[in-house]
Each structure stands twice: as structure tokens, then as C-alpha cells.
Design an enzyme around this catalytic site. Structure first.
Site, short mmCIF file in Angstrom:
data_model
loop_
_atom_site.label_atom_id
_atom_site.label_comp_id
_atom_site.label_asym_id
_atom_site.label_seq_id
_atom_site.Cartn_x
_atom_site.Cartn_y
_atom_site.Cartn_z
N CYS A 217 126.33 51.01 43.54
CA CYS A 217 126.87 51.24 42.20
C CYS A 217 128.08 52.15 42.34
O CYS A 217 128.11 53.01 43.22
CB CYS A 217 125.86 51.98 41.32
SG CYS A 217 124.34 51.12 41.06
N LYS B 116 118.66 50.71 49.30
CA LYS B 116 119.19 49.36 49.49
C LYS B 116 120.64 49.44 49.95
O LYS B 116 121.51 49.95 49.24
CB LYS B 116 119.09 48.53 48.21
CG LYS B 116 119.58 47.10 48.43
CD LYS B 116 118.96 46.15 47.47
CE LYS B 116 119.46 44.73 47.70
NZ LYS B 116 118.88 43.80 46.74
N ILE C 112 120.04 42.98 52.95
CA ILE C 112 121.33 43.49 52.51
C ILE C 112 121.54 43.19 51.02
O ILE C 112 120.98 42.23 50.50
CB ILE C 112 122.49 42.84 53.31
CG1 ILE C 112 122.41 41.32 53.24
CG2 ILE C 112 122.51 43.35 54.71
CD1 ILE C 112 123.56 40.58 53.90
#
Lengths: 321, 339
Positions: free
Chosen positions: A131, A168, A194
């Protein structure tokens, strides 16, 4: 099922290694029309944020060879609605819930971890660090080991001690091992990899980008070799850290490939769009693939590809009836 | 491949259906697949999502097609109509009898039907008219009067003109080239047909610009209008979040809702037509939007800006519906054409 498919998500034992990938199964409700969500290892939810979010304009998706690009912009109802509606539903179905969280600041991630820790029934937290960091010119957390570690440290600090925290990772980095190490050092109990690769498509008729968001995340079988490489590299560097492998898994054999590279769990993503019952099918196929090779315990083959060839042969031969 | 819905009632199923027939219908193809579970659950307005290219296909996204008809033969068959305009639909057109197709359905919310025997006008653009015939049957069963208004670019692209003439109380056809019926687009004739048929309710399916115009005109005549939208979809079952459009809820709030599970049928006036393809600033969760209770900080909105007016053509799996011929020159391109 003949094979012992049990696996571990941190300290939590799951009946089998097949999960949904975040963002590809909502919060499980829609999928439950096609599969029994309690039969798979866990449902990894679409990333939850603090506030409701409308996401990006359409078009949000483009089909590419053996893949797709998406630019959804994390549309979602926010943590309140998630805790009120989605999590209880998942638990009522007997599903294990791995909750993916996303935020724009370290504090947002920490707040989400804290809210989830107050709720009962969260099996694990997956931290979607792909993000933009609003406090750092929108640079993606996952692309900077320091920023990634800051998020993980905050989440680990606020999450209840018995909830495993998985980071992640994005493949769009020069050195994924460096980010992996930083996350583990910051307290991550495991790593998911991934996330999508950044890609782009241009419509040659309109002569403009296809996606309203211009660039989007590439997923699907097209990226599987990248996933195998990333899992391999991280397993090589951090052999004791649990890995959820994902990226283009379409069949049981694809799942086995990631397991051999070092993933103890495998998430199915874009393939769900193609086949809503994919998770159950892949679990069945994985079982068959293992049985065909005379393997009766999944944990025996996690990361097996790292062992020298001769040892592999001997070890497998031992299991052949 | 379970039939049990999450909430107890009959939800969609995923089946490997055997292809019964693939036939040319003017400019389109109609495919009939044996899919008893889908046929039994079907209500007009619902659609199927079809996997294309076979088991090792490089085309991952399902193609969504509204269901044209279901029949009881062979235990239950489903028919859908498509235009072989991209690699996915060309692959479909190449299938033969006894080939197997992975089909999920019936998906989406069906057309609501009136309780009273009213006068219904069914408006279709291109092969967007496909779902209207099953709807017409259901309406007639309830004693409703059914009139058709169908249009396309040319005569061979008006799907179901004969059926409409045979089964409708009236059937008005428009083509842009004048090759069938009146020259023009359906919305040119809408007012006249409403007057003559004394329409009480309008149902419409076709390209988005047509649906927008039909909704505007319906509002002028103060008539309720139900539209079945076309948006690019990847999954059709509500998990991918690609087919969203801005819809005003009963609470007056605008939300980005999924056309696959919250639609494809909406009341026309619920859709913010001018904002399709954008995130309206006042939509729930739009950048800068604050919840009324406002208990939590916001963040991470840097890249989520709206693109006003950008109803650019979408790429996607939704290869169904009309083919954009009803759009007037200069109107925005229709989202949702696959390849």
C-alpha cells in the site's frame, strides 16, 4: 484423502495447505455457493481497511495472456462492517479466517491489528504492505525494508500474542530477501508471497491505457515462475520461516511446485475467477500428486527442492511402497 | 460444485454442461447447453458466466451472457446469445455438439415483475434483447400486456425481431441504417410507443448509453424502469470487484456496487448514469469522504482519484449485451466489450 495434509500457519495447525488468496475470494461468502469454505485450510479475506473505501474508477480489469491486470483500489466496507458482518459469517460456517489488513499509515495498520485482536476467531493476520505510505510520498511500504519493518513491528506489537502475523511481500523489489529479513526481524511469524506485479495495458483502438488506474497488478499463471523464484530465494535465506506461496496457482501440481520451493501453504487467487470451485479441486489434485509420488506427509516435501539431488532421490525412494 | 446457497435459498451452480447446439442467428450466435441445475433455478434477467478456451486456456476471465431461454428437454437446457467479436467468443462459436463447457449460473438479480396485469414495454438494443423474451413470457403469464421496442445498427443485428412480432402485442423495430423498421435509434421511438401502448412499466437491456437515455425518457413520462446493465466482469460471482457502478441506495447514499450480484437489474433511476466509470465524490468511501460517525482516521487515498466523465471502453469478460450501435455519435463508448 490418504496423504497427511496438515500444515502450520505459525503455531496454528491447519488441516490442509490450500488457502484463498487475499482479494480473490471476498470474505468467503460468495465462494460458499460453490465450495465448502470449512474444507480448505483457511479463507484469506480481501484486505480490510479502517474506513469504507470506494476504490478506483472503472475499467478496473484487463485480461492479459494467462493473466489479468487489476486496479481495484482496495474497495471495501471497512473494519466495522467486517467485524459485524463478514467475520461472524465465516466463523459460523466453520471456516478459519486469515484477515488481510491494509492501511496508509503505520498507525492504521496497528489500529486494525488491535481491532482484530479484540474480536474472537481470527486465525492469523496477513499484512498487505503493498500500500502507498501516505506519510512518505506514497511510496509502497513493501518496497522499502525499513518501512515494511515499521508496519510489521507495529502490527506485531498490537496483535494478540497468539495470532500469527504474516507479511505479504511484493515481487516488485530489487531484493525480496532484504525485505523478508526486515519483516522477520520486526516480528513477522511468517511471509506471504507474492503480491501482484505492476503491469499495464494500452487499448490500441482508443490509444489510451485500458485501466482507469493506468497501471495495475498482474496476476495469474503468467506470474507463477516469479512466485517460485521468490519463494525459493526467501526459503534459501530464511529456512525456518513459514511461507504462504501464491502466484498463478491453477492446479495441484502448481501448488506442489511452490511447496517444493519452500511454501508450507499455498493460496489460490486469480484462478478462483476462472473456476470458483478451484480451491477444492486444487486440494484434491495436490493430494493425488503427492500420492502418485508415494509421499504420505505434506510436511516431508516443503522446501524439498533445496536438497541436493541425490538426497532427494533417496528420500523419495524410501517412501515408495 | 455445490448447489446450496450461503443463505439457504437456491444459489448458482457450477456445472460442466454438454453443448447441444451452436447456431448462427443473423449477426450473432446462440448456444444451447445442457445444464439442468441452472435451468431449474433460472429467472428472467439472470446470466451465466462461462469459462472459455478449455482447461489450459490462457483466457482466465469468465464471459458473462444473459440467459435467453431455458427449456425442460434433456433435463434442462440453457440458451445464451453472443457476438463472436473476440478470441473468447470466437472460441465459443467454434464449439460443436457434445463439447463440454464450464458454466456457472444462474447469476445476478432477476427482473422484478409487477403484481398487477399492467402494460409493459420491453426495450432492447442489439443482442441485449436476448433476456427480454423469457421476461415477456413471465409477464404474459401474469396477465401483463407486452410491447417490444428493439433496435440495432442494422437489421441483422436486431436480435429476436421475429419473435417480438409474433409474441408481442406490438413490436417496434428501429435500425440506424433503416434496413429494418424505422430509421433511427430506439429512444427516438420511445415516446410514441409509450403513448400508443399506454405503457405502465419499462424494462430495458442493451448498451449503457441506451439504458441511460431510456431512463431519462422514462423519468420524463414518470414511468418506472428496470434496466439490466452491462459492465466488464471478471468472475460474475461477486468476488473480483471489477464490475462496479455508482448506485444510489434506499438511504440516499451512493455506493459502488457490483453489477454481477447487486445487479445486473437495477431500477434505472438508482444508477448515477453521468458518473458511471467514475467514483463520485460523495460515494461511500470516496477519497475525502468522511463517515458520519467519523470515528477513525483516513489514509492511503493517494492514488484513488476519480476520473470524471471517463466512460472509456472497458475490456473485459462481459461479451454479452448489445454492441453499442444504439449509442449516438459522440456519446460515450460502451463499457464491457470483451475480446
Amino acid at each position: 484423502m490418504g496423504t497427511d495434509m496438515r500444515t502450520r500457519l505459525g503455531h496454528v495447525e491447519l488441516p490442509n495447505p490450500i488457502l484463498t488468496a487475499s482479494g480473490c475470494a471476498g470474505a468467503g461468502r460468495e465462494l460458499a455457493q460453490f465450495i465448502d469454505v470449512s474444507k480448505i485450510g483457511a479463507v484469506v479475506t480481501k484486505s480490510v481497511m479502517l474506513a469504507p473505501r470506494a476504490g478506483r474508477p472503472t475499467p478496473r480489469m484487463a485480461e492479459t495472456p494467462s493473466g489479468m491486470l487489476n486496479s481495484i483500489g482496495l474497495q471495501g466496507p471497512g473494519i466495522d462492517a467486517f467485524l459485524q458482518r463478514d467475520l461472524p459469517w465465516l466463523l459460523s460456517r466453520g471456516a478459519r479466517a486469515v484477515v488481510s489488513i491494509a492501511g496508509g499509515t503505520v498507525e492504521e495498520f496497528a489500529e486494525l491489528a488491535s481491532r482484530l485482536s479484540d474480536a474472537a476467531g481470527v486465525t492469523a493476520i496477513e499484512v498487505n504492505i503493498s500500500c502507498p505510505n501516505v506519510e512518505h510520498r506514497g511510496q509502497v511500504f513493501a518496497c522499502d525494508p525499513v518501512a515494511a519493518a515499521a508496519v510489521i513491528e507495529a502490527v506485531r506489537g498490537r496483535a494478540r500474542y497468539d495470532i500469527p502475523v504474516f507479511a505479504k511481500l511484493s515481487p516488485d523489489v530489487t531484493d525480496i530477501v532484504a525485505v523478508a529479513r526486515a519483516c522477520v526481524a520486526a516480528g513477522a511469524d511468517g511471509l506471504s508471497m507474492i503480491n501482484t506485479l505492476l503491469g499495464m495495458a494500452i487499448d490500441c483502438d482508443t490509444m489510451r491505457p485500458v485501466l482507469a488506474g493506468v497501471a495495475g497488478g498482474l496476476s495469474g499463471p503468467a506470474i507463477r515462475p516469479v512466485a517460485v523464484r521468490c519463494v525459493w530465494q526467501v526459503r534459501e535465506a530464511l529456512p525456518d520461516v513459514p511461507i504462504i506461496g501464491m502466484g498463478g496457482v491453477r492446479t495441484g501440481k502448481d501448488a506442489l511446485e511452490l511447496i517444493l520451493a519452500g511454501a508450507g501453504l499455498v493460496a489460490v487467487g486469480t484462478t478462483i475467477f476462472h473456476d470458483p470451485s478451484a480451491c477444492e479441486r486444487i486440494l484434491r489434485e495436490l493430494d493425488e500428486e503427492l500420492a502418485r509420488r508415494g509421499i504420505d506427509r505434506l510436511s516431508d516435501v516443503v522446501g524439498l527442492a533445496h536438497e541436493p539431488r541425490t538426497a532427494t532421490g533417496r528420500r523419495l525412494a524410501r517412501n515408495v511402497p | 460444485m455445490r448447489a446450496q446457497d450461503a443463505d439457504g435459498d437456491a444459489g448458482p451452480v457450477q456445472v460442466r454442461g454438454t453443448v447441444l447446439t451452436v447456431r448462427r442467428v443473423d449477426a450473432y450466435h446462440a448456444m444451447t447447453v445442457v445444464a439442468p441445475g441452472i435451468a431449474a433455478r433460472f429467472r428472467p434477467g439472470q446470466f451465466v458466466a462461462v469459462a472459455v478456451g478449455g482447461p489450459d486456456s490462457a483466457m482466465l476471465l469468465r464471459r458473462a451472457f444473459s440467459i435467453h431461454d431455458v427449456r425442460p428437454d434433456h433435463g434442462g437446457t440453457v440458451e445464451f446469445v453472443f457476438s463472436a467479436s473476440g478470441p473468447g467468443t470466437r472460441w465459443l462459436a467454434g464449439l460443436r455438439s457434445r463439447d463440454v463447457l464450464d458454466v456457472a449460473g444462474p447469476l445476478g438479480r432477476p427482473f422484478p415483475v409487477p403484481r398487477d396485469p399492467v402494460s409493459c414495454l420491453l426495450v432492447g438494443g442489439g443482442y441485449g434483447s436476448a433476456p427480454l423474451f423469457a421476461l415477456a413470457g413471465k409477464l404474459r403469464d401474469r396477465g401483463c400486456k407486452v410491447d417490444f421496442l428493439l433496435g440495432a445498427a442494422s437489421g441483422d443485428r436486431v436480435f429476436g425481431a421475429l419473435t417480438a412480432r409474433r409474441t408481442g402485442r406490438t413490436a417496434t423495430i428501429t435500425t440506424e441504417d433503416g434496413s429494418l423498421g424505422a430509421r433511427g435509434v430506439v429512444t427516438d421511438m420511445l415516446g410514441q410507443v409509450i403513448h400508443e401502448a399506454r405503457t405502465d412499466v419499462i424494462y430495458a437491456c442493451g448498451p449503457m448509453p441506451m439504458l441511460r437515455q431510456v431512463t431519462l425518457l422514462a423519468r420524463r413520462y414518470d414511468l418506472p424502469v428496470q434496466v439490466a446493465v452491462e459492465e466488464a466482469m471478471a468472475c460474475g460471482i461477486g468476488v473480483c470487484m471489477t464490475c462496479v457502478l455508482p448506485v444510489v441506495g434506499t438511504d440516499g447514499m451512493t455506493r459502488m456496487v457490483r453489477s454481477c450480484v447487486d445487479g445486473p437489474v437495477f431500477r434505472g433511476e438508482q444508477i448515477r448514469w453521468d458518473d458511471v466509470g467514475t467514483i463520485p465524490f460523495d460515494a461511500v468511501g470516496a477519497p475525502g469522504w468522511e463517515p458520519r460517525s467519523g470515528r477513525l482516521p483516513r489514509g492511503g487515498q493517494a492514488a484513488a482519484g476519480g476520473r470524471a466523465g471517463a466512460t472509456g471502453p472497458g475490456h473485459g469478460a462481459r461479451e454479452s449485451g448489445g454492441s453499442g450501435q444504439q449509442a449516438r455519435p459522440g456519446s460515450p463508448g460502451r463499457p464491457g466489450h470483451g475480446h
